[in-house]
Design a protein around this motif. Sequence first.
Motif, PDB file in Angstrom:
ATOM      1  N   LYS A  37      45.106  42.416  37.377  1.00  0.00           N
ATOM      2  CA  LYS A  37      45.931  42.275  36.100  1.00  0.00           C
ATOM      3  C   LYS A  37      46.350  40.543  36.510  1.00  0.00           C
ATOM      4  O   LYS A  37      46.843  40.376  37.855  1.00  0.00           O
ATOM      5  CB  LYS A  37      47.297  43.133  36.089  1.00  0.00           C
ATOM      6  N   TYR A  38      46.423  39.979  35.433  1.00  0.00           N
ATOM      7  CA  TYR A  38      46.660  38.497  35.378  1.00  0.00           C
ATOM      8  C   TYR A  38      47.654  38.007  34.472  1.00  0.00           C
ATOM      9  O   TYR A  38      47.555  38.632  33.186  1.00  0.00           O
ATOM     10  CB  TYR A  38      45.389  37.644  35.413  1.00  0.00           C
ATOM     11  N   GLU A  39      48.285  37.210  34.681  1.00  0.00           N
ATOM     12  CA  GLU A  39      49.004  36.157  33.644  1.00  0.00           C
ATOM     13  C   GLU A  39      48.368  34.925  33.548  1.00  0.00           C
ATOM     14  O   GLU A  39      48.238  34.425  34.498  1.00  0.00           O
ATOM     15  CB  GLU A  39      50.482  35.979  34.041  1.00  0.00           C
ATOM     16  N   ILE A  40      48.030  34.425  32.187  1.00  0.00           N
ATOM     17  CA  ILE A  40      47.505  33.281  31.844  1.00  0.00           C
ATOM     18  C   ILE A  40      48.580  32.254  31.170  1.00  0.00           C
ATOM     19  O   ILE A  40      49.109  32.666  30.068  1.00  0.00           O
ATOM     20  CB  ILE A  40      46.391  33.443  31.013  1.00  0.00           C
ATOM     21  N   LYS A  41      48.726  31.253  31.822  1.00  0.00           N
ATOM     22  CA  LYS A  41      50.012  30.453  31.499  1.00  0.00           C
ATOM     23  C   LYS A  41      49.719  29.161  31.111  1.00  0.00           C
ATOM     24  O   LYS A  41      48.550  28.811  31.621  1.00  0.00           O
ATOM     25  CB  LYS A  41      51.228  30.522  32.656  1.00  0.00           C
ATOM     26  N   ASN A  42      50.718  28.201  30.642  1.00  0.00           N
ATOM     27  CA  ASN A  42      50.523  26.908  30.357  1.00  0.00           C
ATOM     28  C   ASN A  42      50.920  26.032  31.435  1.00  0.00           C
ATOM     29  O   ASN A  42      51.414  26.962  32.487  1.00  0.00           O
ATOM     30  CB  ASN A  42      50.965  26.490  29.179  1.00  0.00           C
ATOM     31  N   HIS A  43      50.939  24.808  31.491  1.00  0.00           N
ATOM     32  CA  HIS A  43      51.416  23.902  32.628  1.00  0.00           C
ATOM     33  C   HIS A  43      52.862  24.170  33.023  1.00  0.00           C
ATOM     34  O   HIS A  43      53.426  23.511  33.908  1.00  0.00           O
ATOM     35  CB  HIS A  43      50.974  22.643  32.661  1.00  0.00           C
ATOM     36  N   LEU A  44      53.546  24.761  32.144  1.00  0.00           N
ATOM     37  CA  LEU A  44      55.115  24.599  32.147  1.00  0.00           C
ATOM     38  C   LEU A  44      55.183  26.249  32.696  1.00  0.00           C
ATOM     39  O   LEU A  44      56.550  26.530  33.193  1.00  0.00           O
ATOM     40  CB  LEU A  44      55.962  24.598  30.928  1.00  0.00           C
ATOM     41  N   TYR A  49      48.719  34.295  27.795  1.00  0.00           N
ATOM     42  CA  TYR A  49      48.020  35.733  27.620  1.00  0.00           C
ATOM     43  C   TYR A  49      48.313  36.584  28.711  1.00  0.00           C
ATOM     44  O   TYR A  49      48.782  36.160  29.974  1.00  0.00           O
ATOM     45  CB  TYR A  49      46.283  35.272  27.647  1.00  0.00           C
ATOM     46  N   PHE A  50      47.955  37.828  28.715  1.00  0.00           N
ATOM     47  CA  PHE A  50      48.000  38.866  29.824  1.00  0.00           C
ATOM     48  C   PHE A  50      46.646  39.425  29.768  1.00  0.00           C
ATOM     49  O   PHE A  50      45.999  39.835  28.813  1.00  0.00           O
ATOM     50  CB  PHE A  50      48.954  39.858  29.551  1.00  0.00           C
ATOM     51  N   THR A  70      35.148  44.757  32.708  1.00  0.00           N
ATOM     52  CA  THR A  70      35.571  44.034  31.299  1.00  0.00           C
ATOM     53  C   THR A  70      36.779  43.935  31.665  1.00  0.00           C
ATOM     54  O   THR A  70      37.743  44.676  32.180  1.00  0.00           O
ATOM     55  CB  THR A  70      35.359  45.248  30.347  1.00  0.00           C
ATOM     56  N   ILE A  71      37.169  42.646  31.390  1.00  0.00           N
ATOM     57  CA  ILE A  71      38.505  41.954  31.526  1.00  0.00           C
ATOM     58  C   ILE A  71      38.861  41.944  30.014  1.00  0.00           C
ATOM     59  O   ILE A  71      38.326  41.251  29.145  1.00  0.00           O
ATOM     60  CB  ILE A  71      38.611  40.770  32.372  1.00  0.00           C
ATOM     61  N   ARG A  72      39.950  42.532  29.525  1.00  0.00           N
ATOM     62  CA  ARG A  72      40.522  42.352  28.179  1.00  0.00           C
ATOM     63  C   ARG A  72      41.824  41.478  28.302  1.00  0.00           C
ATOM     64  O   ARG A  72      42.590  41.688  28.968  1.00  0.00           O
ATOM     65  CB  ARG A  72      40.882  43.821  27.704  1.00  0.00           C
ATOM     66  N   ILE A  73      41.654  40.360  27.497  1.00  0.00           N
ATOM     67  CA  ILE A  73      42.868  39.460  27.253  1.00  0.00           C
ATOM     68  C   ILE A  73      43.635  39.515  25.987  1.00  0.00           C
ATOM     69  O   ILE A  73      43.016  39.493  24.970  1.00  0.00           O
ATOM     70  CB  ILE A  73      42.312  37.936  27.648  1.00  0.00           C
ATOM     71  N   ALA A  74      44.997  39.731  26.071  1.00  0.00           N
ATOM     72  CA  ALA A  74      45.675  40.183  24.879  1.00  0.00           C
ATOM     73  C   ALA A  74      46.565  38.842  24.903  1.00  0.00           C
ATOM     74  O   ALA A  74      47.105  38.286  25.981  1.00  0.00           O
ATOM     75  CB  ALA A  74      46.471  41.226  24.951  1.00  0.00           C
ATOM     76  N   ASP A  75      47.300  38.639  23.708  1.00  0.00           N
ATOM     77  CA  ASP A  75      48.330  37.310  23.593  1.00  0.00           C
ATOM     78  C   ASP A  75      49.732  38.386  23.873  1.00  0.00           C
ATOM     79  O   ASP A  75      49.641  39.421  23.969  1.00  0.00           O
ATOM     80  CB  ASP A  75      48.220  36.633  22.168  1.00  0.00           C
ATOM     81  N   ASN A  76      50.789  37.478  23.455  1.00  0.00           N
ATOM     82  CA  ASN A  76      52.087  38.107  23.775  1.00  0.00           C
ATOM     83  C   ASN A  76      52.529  38.961  22.924  1.00  0.00           C
ATOM     84  O   ASN A  76      53.491  39.779  23.201  1.00  0.00           O
ATOM     85  CB  ASN A  76      52.946  36.791  23.769  1.00  0.00           C
ATOM     86  N   THR A  77      51.613  39.383  21.760  1.00  0.00           N
ATOM     87  CA  THR A  77      52.037  40.175  20.863  1.00  0.00           C
ATOM     88  C   THR A  77      51.192  41.565  21.070  1.00  0.00           C
ATOM     89  O   THR A  77      51.290  42.486  20.548  1.00  0.00           O
ATOM     90  CB  THR A  77      51.750  39.855  19.274  1.00  0.00           C
ATOM     91  N   THR A  83      37.316  39.091  25.271  1.00  0.00           N
ATOM     92  CA  THR A  83      36.909  40.326  26.093  1.00  0.00           C
ATOM     93  C   THR A  83      35.849  39.278  27.008  1.00  0.00           C
ATOM     94  O   THR A  83      35.085  38.597  26.433  1.00  0.00           O
ATOM     95  CB  THR A  83      36.273  41.289  25.105  1.00  0.00           C
ATOM     96  N   VAL A  84      35.984  39.690  28.230  1.00  0.00           N
ATOM     97  CA  VAL A  84      34.833  39.126  29.049  1.00  0.00           C
ATOM     98  C   VAL A  84      34.093  40.370  29.961  1.00  0.00           C
ATOM     99  O   VAL A  84      34.871  41.017  30.273  1.00  0.00           O
ATOM    100  CB  VAL A  84      36.049  38.518  30.234  1.00  0.00           C
ATOM    101  N   ASN A  85      32.849  40.357  29.697  1.00  0.00           N
ATOM    102  CA  ASN A  85      32.085  41.475  30.235  1.00  0.00           C
ATOM    103  C   ASN A  85      31.013  40.915  31.517  1.00  0.00           C
ATOM    104  O   ASN A  85      30.337  39.808  31.183  1.00  0.00           O
ATOM    105  CB  ASN A  85      30.986  41.917  28.980  1.00  0.00           C
ATOM    106  N   ARG A  86      31.203  41.338  32.647  1.00  0.00           N
ATOM    107  CA  ARG A  86      30.132  40.889  33.780  1.00  0.00           C
ATOM    108  C   ARG A  86      29.324  42.261  33.948  1.00  0.00           C
ATOM    109  O   ARG A  86      29.989  43.237  34.454  1.00  0.00           O
ATOM    110  CB  ARG A  86      31.194  40.595  34.808  1.00  0.00           C
ATOM    111  N   PRO A  87      28.132  42.385  34.059  1.00  0.00           N
ATOM    112  CA  PRO A  87      27.288  43.368  34.544  1.00  0.00           C
ATOM    113  C   PRO A  87      27.258  43.216  35.962  1.00  0.00           C
ATOM    114  O   PRO A  87      27.459  42.249  36.515  1.00  0.00           O
ATOM    115  CB  PRO A  87      26.007  43.015  33.757  1.00  0.00           C
ATOM    116  N   LEU A  88      26.715  44.415  36.514  1.00  0.00           N
ATOM    117  CA  LEU A  88      26.332  44.501  38.173  1.00  0.00           C
ATOM    118  C   LEU A  88      25.113  43.653  38.217  1.00  0.00           C
ATOM    119  O   LEU A  88      24.093  44.284  37.805  1.00  0.00           O
ATOM    120  CB  LEU A  88      26.248  45.880  38.575  1.00  0.00           C
TER     121      LEU A  88
END
Length: 221
Positions: A37-44, A49-50, A70-77, A83-88
């Motif tokens: 799980k990741y938090e995506i932030k601005n420079h502040l 996104y999450f 598959t990584i699903r990236i959602a906004d704060n709502t 959507t990021v997809n990586r095959p094997l």
Amino acid sequence: THNLPPGLEYLNQLDRIIIHQQVELLEAILGTETSSKYEIKNHLGQRVYFAVEENGCFDRNLCSPIRSFTIRIADNTGREVITVNRPLRCNSCWFPCFLQELEVQSPPGTIVGYVVQNWDPFLPKFTIQNESKEDVLKIIGPYATCGWFEDVDFEVKALNEMSTIGKISKYWSGFVNNVFTNTANFGIQVPVDLDVRIKAVMIGACFLIDLMFFENSLDGL
């Protein structure tokens, strides 16, 4: 901005993106791979996104660095915007015809670009492509990706590989974090006027670099 993919409008004003992987206590204690799980932030440091990784337990624990996901990236709502997809696929210079490739969609279902690994016997190299698979940028990493107590930079370059326009950096997060957990902190620096679709693809490239070079807990030493 009305022509931008919904949810990417905020990237239009950013030239620096911070990606912080959340610490998983179960993974730290038992050494078992859990969904990242990741938090995506601005420079502040404000969350934009999450992101949550989706895959099976088999993939995470047996195929760890080369696992499909598959990584699903959602906004704060809570709306999924990327959507990021990586095959094997292989992660070895001995298989130049089956190297890494990653697809980025925004909104989900609409491809905005790809990250393609390029064969090189010495350096990590990738090409950023648009939705038509036309080359846009190059990413070139260092010969050694172990940080030795410092940041590791992957340079973002023009297609001629001569001029550097940005970088993806793996930040040194301290001895305890790097040895006992797989948590990672990354920074993406790109021109502010770069197409937001390509900025979304750069986020996907960051996830791919993390899994390929920094997934093992001793990386970064």
